[in-house]
Design a protein around this motif. Structure first.
Motif, PDB file in Angstrom:
ATOM      1  N   PHE B  35      -5.296 -27.323  36.822  1.00 47.88           N
ATOM      2  CA  PHE B  35      -3.914 -26.835  36.839  1.00 47.88           C
ATOM      3  C   PHE B  35      -2.927 -28.002  36.708  1.00 47.88           C
ATOM      4  CE2 PHE B  35      -0.086 -26.260  39.424  1.00 47.88           C
ATOM      5  CZ  PHE B  35       0.501 -25.157  38.831  1.00 47.88           C
ATOM      6  N   LEU B  36      -3.132 -29.041  37.519  1.00 45.25           N
ATOM      7  CA  LEU B  36      -2.208 -30.183  37.502  1.00 45.25           C
ATOM      8  C   LEU B  36      -2.334 -30.982  36.200  1.00 45.25           C
ATOM      9  CD1 LEU B  36      -2.542 -31.404  41.200  1.00 45.25           C
ATOM     10  CD2 LEU B  36      -0.526 -30.356  40.137  1.00 45.25           C
ATOM     11  N   SER B  37      -3.576 -31.170  35.738  1.00 44.24           N
ATOM     12  CA  SER B  37      -3.786 -31.936  34.510  1.00 44.24           C
ATOM     13  C   SER B  37      -3.078 -31.280  33.331  1.00 44.24           C
ATOM     14  CB  SER B  37      -5.288 -32.037  34.187  1.00 44.24           C
ATOM     15  OG  SER B  37      -5.969 -32.612  35.282  1.00 44.24           O
ATOM     16  N   LYS B  38      -3.224 -29.963  33.253  1.00 43.38           N
ATOM     17  CA  LYS B  38      -2.625 -29.202  32.158  1.00 43.38           C
ATOM     18  C   LYS B  38      -1.103 -29.330  32.203  1.00 43.38           C
ATOM     19  CE  LYS B  38      -2.611 -24.531  30.285  1.00 43.38           C
ATOM     20  NZ  LYS B  38      -2.831 -23.130  30.676  1.00 43.38           N
ATOM     21  N   LYS B  39      -0.575 -29.154  33.409  1.00 44.00           N
ATOM     22  CA  LYS B  39       0.881 -29.226  33.600  1.00 44.00           C
ATOM     23  C   LYS B  39       1.413 -30.605  33.203  1.00 44.00           C
ATOM     24  CE  LYS B  39       4.820 -27.714  34.806  1.00 44.00           C
ATOM     25  NZ  LYS B  39       5.407 -26.560  34.124  1.00 44.00           N
TER      26      LYS B  39
END
Lengths: 447, 447
Positions: B35-39
């Motif tokens: 989730f964080l990587s994508k964001k």
């Protein structure tokens, strides 16, 4: 009474799992009472049961002798310790098993074997028409759970029991095989539980460390003020005030029969012994009062680190008392000490103290004629001088009988020191079992 | 970034139960990383994952700004505390719930809400083309379990991280609503576990009381020698040697922002507060080192009396340290103290000491230009002077970043004191959430 008959009785008695601590075994407690009542009735005893509600009955049985005879009281208990841990037994706990010259089974040593010995001895005296003494049996079923109703039964039976000249309690060990022993002193006990509370819930030691009291730290400090952890001395002012100095003569007698440190340490299973006031380690628990923490708990003791200030703390501890120390006074002394100590913390720490047990010490002069005469009979029979010894533990019945009735109590027994009382593979040496029946006959017939 | 978009991100992030303490939730830990990587990738960050075996990955994400910009490091952690006890929650722990002006859910305050704020602030700066600074995110997943691999990751990333001018850790509370706070000092920690053994098995206190040592008594005596239970002072010689006296100016600053005893006691849930060296109770845990027993256990603590001398004892305890105290040196000092103490008992008591944690204290001068400039931006934004405060707890990452990299660390945050961190109904005040995004934009855009 043939040996086979005695073994049959012993075997029947052991097969009844009369574990007083286990409520599910209440029917077995009743079976044990029936077994003993039937046996004693068959020997001409008048049997009376004392019972308080559902609690195990205490058996009072009396057989009147000739008018010029004495009245002898014999105490025993038919209840036994739980058989746990069962897998550590080499034979069935509730089956009398003969092996390597020993009788094995739960209760063989504590106290069913001794009861069977006493009954067999009386049976033999009756059979040979040599029992002129009146015999009173007092056999309770709550010894292993603290003899809760014993004092009240003694009170109920007081008129009868006051006629007794001397009580025999055969519930202890011999000094060694073929070396008889009479125990003339047992320590008393006052047992406490303390609970501390500093808040509603555990607190974060980062956020509150330095701002609130810590109950584990307070317990630590309290106990450090109560006892010197190295010397073992109790630090409560007045604790030793009523303790008499043991006479040189008595100390000499005791010193004649001291287990070596090696032997005593092996029995304890400890890493090493300590020495109080330069007396042998074996004697220090028998002649001085002591204090011990039995349990302490506060906060988190699971795996890994957790940084809390515990909200609560709990400890159990007791004082063992020697003759002339009064359990009631000692309880007040300790409570007073704790209250004064806790006052330092004011309302920031709530605490409560509970007292669980409450036994006075037992002490019977070794100069009592009954003790002396019994010792001579034992010495003659076993061909070895009777050892007079003190014990560090407590047998409430001994102290209650003596205190309430003021009668001499002869505390002796025939099991060996490795009889595994309260443990797996409890046993009674066969030779000492038969010798015990013989010598009890001499005592009850001749005293 | 519209408010609704921010709430959507926040909601998605909260819905992932990334509980690092629960091995069964390892897939959720990976989901949080994704989730964080994508964001961050969508915002132009280059994302790199550091992982040691199956342990939760640490996210390193970098977005290069203009050459005349500064490099700003932002630390956060995506792992959360377990949601237990679930029945004490008024809403679903892993559903973002808006009620009474607060965002509720596990991780809203610690630390997912702050991460979302930081990302939204950066997003807004990018959208308005006003981000000239290079931004480095460092988001770990092991904060709640002790930041086990954090030091090694910092070492791995050292070349990159040395380019950072200042680190921001938004993982603490505001002083009060609309009153910003910067924490410039955290206490360090050295955690010990001690185990004592006096024999193979518990012993009868009647038979052995006075003849063997008691491990509970020894622990009590040891702790009574380690800390004064009333004043809270540590009694180990040399313990305070390196502690500096806090300057009058700093004390004055701290005294301006002291919670009242009533307020602090209510937060603690304690029966009452203590006072160390006459400083307010609220400050004593923040400015002095402390010692606390976290757990102690020995012997029998079940119902009823049991008269044993325990064979073993166990205790957990730790020391909180302040600036200039070195955790390594303190560990040696304490070990040495215990060894000397235990020597009194010789071979009669076996013992072992384990150290579990090991954090140095964190301290950043309030005169540091980055702290001062950040404080001004916060003060201007909230219309209230920024409170400079110390904390009694520990955040290992703050100290590690500072020690390994030697960079200033600004420790601040926007949750309120009643945010229920680590507890049911964890929450983030809505007003402070949105204000935080705005002011972080001002900081990252303007510093």
């Amino acid at each position: 009474m043939s040996k086979q008959n005695v073994i049959d009785d012993f075997s029947s008695f052991i097969s009844i799992p009369s574990v007083s601590a286990d409520p599910k075994r209440a029917p077995d407690m009743s079976r044990a009472v029936k077994f003993l009542s039937k046996k004693l009735t068959s020997l001409g005893f008048e049997v009376r049961l004392l019972q308080n509600g559902q609690n195990p009955a205490t058996i009072f049985a009396k057989r009147i002798g000739s008018t010029d005879g004495k009245t002898i009281g014999i105490y025993g208990h038919y209840d036994v310790q739980p058989e746990d841990p069962v897998r550590e037994w080499d034979s069935e706990p509730f089956t009398l098993t003969q092996k390597n010259g020993r009788f094995y089974g739960r209760g063989t040593a504590d106290n069913k074997g001794h009861i069977i010995q006493n009954i067999a001895a009386i049976d033999n005296l009756i059979a040979s028409q040599s029992l002129k003494n009146t015999i009173v049996f007092l056999i309770e079923g709550e010894e292993e759970t603290g003899s809760e109703h014993f004092t009240s039964y003694i009170d109920t039976l007081k008129d009868e029991l006051m006629k007794v000249d001397v009580f025999y309690i055969t519930d202890v060990e011999m000094y060694k095989k073929n070396i008889p022993m009479i125990i003339y002193a047992l320590r008393g006990l006052v047992y406490f539980e303390i609970e501390l509370k500093v808040g509603d819930h555990d607190m974060h030691s980062g956020v509150y460390g330095n701002a609130v009291y810590n109950p584990a730290q307070i317990l630590a400090d309290l106990f450090a003020h109560m006892k010197n952890s190295r010397s073992g001395e109790v630090l409560i002012s007045g604790f030793y005030d009523s303790v008499r100095k043991i006479a040189e003569k008595e100390m000499k007698l005791l010193n004649n029969h001291v287990f070596s440190d090696e032997e005593f340490q092996k029995d304890a299973g400890s890493l090493g012994l300590t020495s109080m006031r330069n007396v042998p380690s074996y004697l220090a628990p028998k002649i001085f009062p002591s204090m011990d923490i039995h349990g302490i708990k506060s906060g988190f003791v699971g795996d890994g680190p957790k940084t809390i200030i515990p909200a609560q703390g709990l400890a159990k501890f007791s004082f063992r008392l020697v003759e002339h120390q009064d359990a009631g006074k000692m309880e007040l002394l300790v409570r007073d000490f704790i209250e004064k100590y806790m006052n330092q913390y004011g309302a920031r720490v709530e605490y409560s103290i509970t007292s669980h047990s409450y036994d006075n010490p037992f002490y019977c002069s070794i100069n009592d004629p009954y003790l002396q005469k019994t010792a001579r009979i034992l010495s003659d029979h076993f061909g070895h001088e009777t050892v007079f010894m003190r014990e560090g533990g407590s047998i409430p019945a001994a102290e209650i009988i003596q205190r309430v009735l003021g009668k001499p109590v002869v505390l002796t027994g025939f099991v060996l020191p490795d009889a595994n009382l309260h443990a797996p593979n409890e046993n009674f040496d066969e030779d000492m079992f038969w010798e015990g029946i013989e010598v009890l006959g001499k005592i009850y017939g001749g005293i």
